[in-house]
Structures are given as C-alpha cells and as structure tokens.
Design an enzyme around this catalytic site. Structure first.
Site, PDB file in Angstrom:
ATOM      1  N   LYS A  74      39.125  37.156  50.314  1.00  0.00           N
ATOM      2  CA  LYS A  74      38.514  36.351  49.247  1.00  0.00           C
ATOM      3  C   LYS A  74      38.753  36.994  47.873  1.00  0.00           C
ATOM      4  O   LYS A  74      39.125  36.316  46.905  1.00  0.00           O
ATOM      5  CB  LYS A  74      37.012  36.219  49.525  1.00  0.00           C
ATOM      6  CG  LYS A  74      36.221  35.575  48.424  1.00  0.00           C
ATOM      7  CD  LYS A  74      36.701  34.163  48.170  1.00  0.00           C
ATOM      8  CE  LYS A  74      36.221  33.670  46.828  1.00  0.00           C
ATOM      9  NZ  LYS A  74      35.071  32.847  46.866  1.00  0.00           N
ATOM     10  N   CYS A 132      33.365  33.453  39.566  1.00  0.00           N
ATOM     11  CA  CYS A 132      34.264  33.932  40.621  1.00  0.00           C
ATOM     12  C   CYS A 132      35.437  34.729  40.078  1.00  0.00           C
ATOM     13  O   CYS A 132      35.535  35.941  40.260  1.00  0.00           O
ATOM     14  CB  CYS A 132      34.764  32.736  41.410  1.00  0.00           C
ATOM     15  SG  CYS A 132      33.425  31.641  41.868  1.00  0.00           S
TER      16      CYS A 132
HETATM   17  N1  SAJ Z   1      41.769  28.692  34.236  1.00  0.00           N
HETATM   18  C1  SAJ Z   1      42.717  28.845  33.257  1.00  0.00           C
HETATM   19  N2  SAJ Z   1      43.988  28.415  33.536  1.00  0.00           N
HETATM   20  C2  SAJ Z   1      44.327  27.859  34.724  1.00  0.00           C
HETATM   21  C3  SAJ Z   1      43.348  27.735  35.726  1.00  0.00           C
HETATM   22  C4  SAJ Z   1      42.078  28.152  35.452  1.00  0.00           C
HETATM   23  O1  SAJ Z   1      42.452  29.345  32.159  1.00  0.00           O
HETATM   24  O2  SAJ Z   1      45.499  27.483  34.868  1.00  0.00           O
HETATM   25  C5  SAJ Z   1      40.387  29.140  33.977  1.00  0.00           C
HETATM   26  C6  SAJ Z   1      39.359  28.007  34.041  1.00  0.00           C
HETATM   27  O3  SAJ Z   1      39.290  27.297  32.838  1.00  0.00           O
HETATM   28  C7  SAJ Z   1      38.104  28.769  34.357  1.00  0.00           C
HETATM   29  C8  SAJ Z   1      38.614  29.932  35.216  1.00  0.00           C
HETATM   30  O4  SAJ Z   1      39.991  30.027  34.999  1.00  0.00           O
HETATM   31  O5  SAJ Z   1      37.524  29.309  33.169  1.00  0.00           O
HETATM   32  C9  SAJ Z   1      38.363  29.765  36.698  1.00  0.00           C
HETATM   33  O6  SAJ Z   1      38.649  28.433  37.097  1.00  0.00           O
HETATM   34  P1  SAJ Z   1      39.403  28.081  38.454  1.00  0.00           P
HETATM   35  O7  SAJ Z   1      39.517  26.622  38.525  1.00  0.00           O
HETATM   36  O8  SAJ Z   1      40.657  28.858  38.567  1.00  0.00           O
HETATM   37  O9  SAJ Z   1      38.486  28.685  39.574  1.00  0.00           O
HETATM   38  P2  SAJ Z   1      36.924  28.590  39.952  1.00  0.00           P
HETATM   39  O10 SAJ Z   1      36.264  29.822  39.426  1.00  0.00           O
HETATM   40  O11 SAJ Z   1      36.325  27.301  39.618  1.00  0.00           O
HETATM   41  O12 SAJ Z   1      37.048  28.674  41.548  1.00  0.00           O
HETATM   42  C10 SAJ Z   1      37.756  29.759  42.131  1.00  0.00           C
HETATM   43  C11 SAJ Z   1      38.714  29.211  43.202  1.00  0.00           C
HETATM   44  N3  SAJ Z   1      39.632  30.259  43.609  1.00  0.00           N
HETATM   45  C12 SAJ Z   1      40.964  30.085  43.605  1.00  0.00           C
HETATM   46  O13 SAJ Z   1      41.503  29.071  43.232  1.00  0.00           O
HETATM   47  C13 SAJ Z   1      41.783  31.229  44.118  1.00  0.00           C
HETATM   48  C14 SAJ Z   1      37.924  28.662  44.379  1.00  0.00           C
HETATM   49  O14 SAJ Z   1      38.798  28.283  45.431  1.00  0.00           O
HETATM   50  C15 SAJ Z   1      36.937  29.701  44.876  1.00  0.00           C
HETATM   51  O15 SAJ Z   1      36.172  29.237  45.958  1.00  0.00           O
HETATM   52  C16 SAJ Z   1      36.009  30.044  43.744  1.00  0.00           C
HETATM   53  O16 SAJ Z   1      36.795  30.621  42.699  1.00  0.00           O
HETATM   54  C17 SAJ Z   1      34.967  31.028  44.228  1.00  0.00           C
HETATM   55  O17 SAJ Z   1      33.838  30.588  44.482  1.00  0.00           O
HETATM   56  O18 SAJ Z   1      35.285  32.201  44.413  1.00  0.00           O
END
Ligand code: SAJ
Length: 418
Positions: free
Chosen positions: A217, A271
C-alpha cells in the site's frame, strides 16, 4: 464458520462505504465511530461525507435493518479497523513519524468483545509492523485468548492487514472491482480474510503476509507521489522556459511508453501526502528519491503563492491609481482534488489561508462541494467571485469550473483547467 455479524470501526471515507457494501450483501453490520454526529446521521439513513452513490446504499442498508451505527464496539465475528493514521507533529526539516494512536484506541476498544473464532483486519494504511503491533495490543488486553504471533494457524483470533486502495470519488465501484491485497499473520488469517471480502469483492484477493501488504500500500502511494513530483517539477521548469507544461505533457504522453501525470498546486489528501513518510521514517537513508518527491510536492504551494504575489505586483503596475487593498483575489477550489468535499491536507486550502494572511484586499474563496458550516473559511458564491476577482486563482479542477468565465481577471490556472 461464516461471518454473521461484521463490525467496521471508523465510519469515514473508507469505513462507511465498506460497512455499506457488506450490508448491501445482507450481512448484519455494526459500524462504530467515536463521532456521535456521524453515528446519528448514519442511523437516520443519511451520510456525513460526499461520495457518489453512497447515500443510496447507506439509506437502503439502514432502512432494511442491515446497518446500524454505535459509539462503542459490540460483539461481532469480524472487525475491520478503518481509522486514520496521521503522523506526529514535528519540527521543520524533521521526518514525520507515524502516529498509531487511533489504531491503538480502536484495538483497546474492541478487545473486550473479542471471542474465539473472530477475525480482526486492519484496513488503515499503516507503517510496516503496525499489524503486528495491533495484534500485540489485542493479546495484552485479552490474555485468555491466543493470537497468531504466538499460536500461528491455531490462534483463537485471526489477524490480517488488508489495505484499502479505493479512489475517493469512485469508492463504491472500486471497492467491488479492485483487487485486494490480503496480508494475514498466518495462512489461516489470510484464508479467513478472503472468505470475508468475497462477500462483495469481485476483484482478485491476492494473499501475502502482513508486512508485505503494509509495504504494498505504501509503495502504491509513494509511486504516485514520485510521479506527481516529476510533473510538478516539470511545471516549474516550463514556467521558467516559457513553455506550456500541459501541451508539453500531452505531447510527451503520445510516446507509447510515457505516461506523465498532471502538475497542480501541490499534493493533498490523507494518503499520497502522508504515506511516503511512513517509508522514509523507517528507512531514511535508503529512501532518497521518495523523500525528495515529498519535498518537491510540499514546496509547490509556496511557488503558487509567489505567483499570486507577482500577479498582484503586475496588477498594481498596470493600475497605478490602485493599491493592494483594491485587488480582489478569487480562490477557486479548496478541496484536495476535483469533485469531492475533502479538505484534508489540501494544498488549495493552505494556499487560500496564506493569501488571506498576507493580502490586505478581498479574498473570495469558492468551493461548490462544501457549505459555510463545514468550511474553516467563508465560502463565496461562484458567480460573485467570477464577477469581482481581479486575480483568479484556479486551484482545483472541479466540474463547476470547466466553463467558467471571468470579468477580465488575471488567471493563474494551477490545474490547466482553461
Ligand atoms: N494529483 C496531482 N496530479 C495528478 C494526480 C493527482 O497533482 O496527476 C494530486 C491530487 O490533486 C491530490 C493528490 O494528488 O491533491 C492525491 O490525489 P490522487 O487522486 O492521486 O489520490 P487520492 O489521495 O485521492 O487516493 C490515493 C489512491 N492511490 C493511488 O492512486 C496509488 C487510492 O487508490 C488510494 O486508495 C488512496 O490514495 C488511499 O486511501 O491511500
């Protein structure tokens, strides 16, 4: 023995949907949360978080009598712990250390109702070793029962780590469809956990040990953090070189083996901005790239704030009769990402708060997914902010902002929305 009653401890973004999924498969589910407001809301068949489709499932589960919420654990056949795992306060430049106090409190609260044959699963994202620590707390509290760390497959109570991996905004679908990593403390613990999740999980339930499941994870989220750091670093480089980073990334992504993520105002949520520290804090000398990615992403909000300061200076130069007091800044979005109401570790919120601190003129904060009662800062209607802003700072790519029109404002688009 099958699982007649399932208890989910922690009814937040993961616990509540998980409880609702079991209940939707006609399992008797007891949700436990220390937050009385959350418990009362759920028992009315309503939800206290924003997550598409969850309201319907919870409403049906409660009205059909399969789901109830309480504040103290009651006996059940399986317990899933889905409580937060924050890190401890630390000074600038120090490596944040994980804080297991909520897992400890949940284990100690459920220990008195444990009985032979029960299964305890830690779902909270945790540093390596946390599941073993949880099993230790349970064993200390219940010396009349045996646990897998000493009794292996013969244990009275089985213990496993099965990390949640669902994406906020898509939780209902991903809970069912995603593969599940099942890290039992013994082979029996893993088998029992697979049996439990198969009540609603259609993805594969892949078995490993607890430590590998914990690390899996953390690895997933650290991988994403490193990739976003790459995009954020590119955006700063491109700004210096006068190149449109969004165009650049879309061109590079046409290569068959390149898939660059999107830059933004920083990385938020509970996360991705947190979990990599769980690796860095355990192995600081070995986690150089993961550590640097965290620093790159954490420094992005400051870069955005500097852009706002520059835009104010430019505005005043172009309008010499005005002072900073006459400059209205619209901050569009406070949530940590698009189309959710979650403000935890949100770079958009921290940037808006900083602007409110230094800027002497008006700051209008827009967040369509949060109302004024739930927001730490006053929320402004979107139309008013569009009309009055001299500087429009786009911080979150909410759907509501996709066709937004401003009244001649200088636009700082941190998400490439426009
Ligand atoms: N973000 C960017 N650029 C991107 C993608 C995301 O700046 O291209 C930013 C988002 O705006 C946000 C942050 O990253 O601020 C996190 O967003 P996210 O959509 O990447 O992830 P979370 O935190 O909503 O969910 C993640 C997920 N993990 C992965 O994709 C590896 C999810 O599957 C997990 O279950 C979750 O963390 C968790 O609970 O750990």
């Amino acid at each position: 023995m099958s699982f007649e009653t399932i208890s989910v401890i922690g009814l937040g973004y993961i616990g509540l949907p998980t409880a609702a999924m079991f209940a939707s498969r006609q399992k008797k589910v007891i949700g436990v949360d220390v937050n009385q407001h959350a418990v009362d809301t759920i028992n009315r068949g309503e939800i206290h978080i924003v997550e598409p489709d969850l309201d319907m499932i919870v409403h049906a589960a409660v009205t059909e009598g399969f789901l109830k919420a309480v504040t103290t654990p009651e006996p059940a056949d399986a317990f899933l712990i889905a409580v937060p795992t924050p890190f401890k306060e630390c000074g600038a430049g120090e490596i944040p250390q994980p804080d297991l106090k909520y897992i400890e409190a949940a284990s100690k609260a459920l220990a008195p109702v444990l009985k032979k044959g029960d299964l305890v699963i830690l779902e909270s994202t945790s540093p390596v070793g946390a599941t073993e620590q949880m099993a230790k707390w349970l064993a200390e509290a219940r010396q009349d029962l045996t646990f897998p760390q000493t009794a292996g497959i013969e244990a009275d109570v089985n213990v496993a780590h099965c990390p949640e991996r669902v994406l906020p905004g898509h939780v209902v679908r991903e809970l069912v469809e995603n593969d599940r990593v099942i890290g039992g403390m013994s082979s029996r613990c893993s088998e029992r956990s697979v049996e439990l999740y198969k009540a609603f999980v259609q993805g594969d339930c892949v078995i490993t040990n607890a430590r590998t499941a914990e690390m899996a994870k953390l690895t997933e989220n650290s991988c994403r953090d490193v990739q976003i750091a790459f995009a954020n670093e590119l955006s700063i480089i491109c700004d210096k070189l006068d190149i449109n980073v969004w165009e650049l990334i879309s061109l590079a992504n046409r290569h068959p083996r390149i898939n660059i993520l999107q830059p933004g105002p920083g990385v938020g949520g509970h996360c991705i901005a947190v979990d990599p520290w769980f690796i860095v804090s355990k192995t600081p000398d070995e986690s150089r790239l993961i550590h640097t990615a965290r620093l790159v992403n954490d420094s992005k909000p400051e870069w955005v704030i500097d852009k706002v300061k520059l835009a104010i200076a430019d505005f005043l130069q172009a309008n010499p009769t005005k002072t900073a007091k006459d400059v209205t800044i619209g901050c569009f979005g406070l949530a940590f990402k698009a189309n959710i109401d979650d403000l935890r570790e949100s770079p958009a919120l921290s940037i808006t708060k900083s602007i409110l601190k230094f800027h002497v003129g008006k700051v209008l904060a827009v967040e369509p997914n949060v109302n004024n009662n739930e927001s730490p800062i006053e929320i402004c209607p979107i139309e008013k902010a569009c009309k009055e802003s001299n500087i429009a700072l786009l911080l979150v790519d909410h759907d509501e902002f996709k066709n937004i029109k401003f009244n001649g404002a200088t636009i700082i688009d941190t998400k490439g929305i426009l």
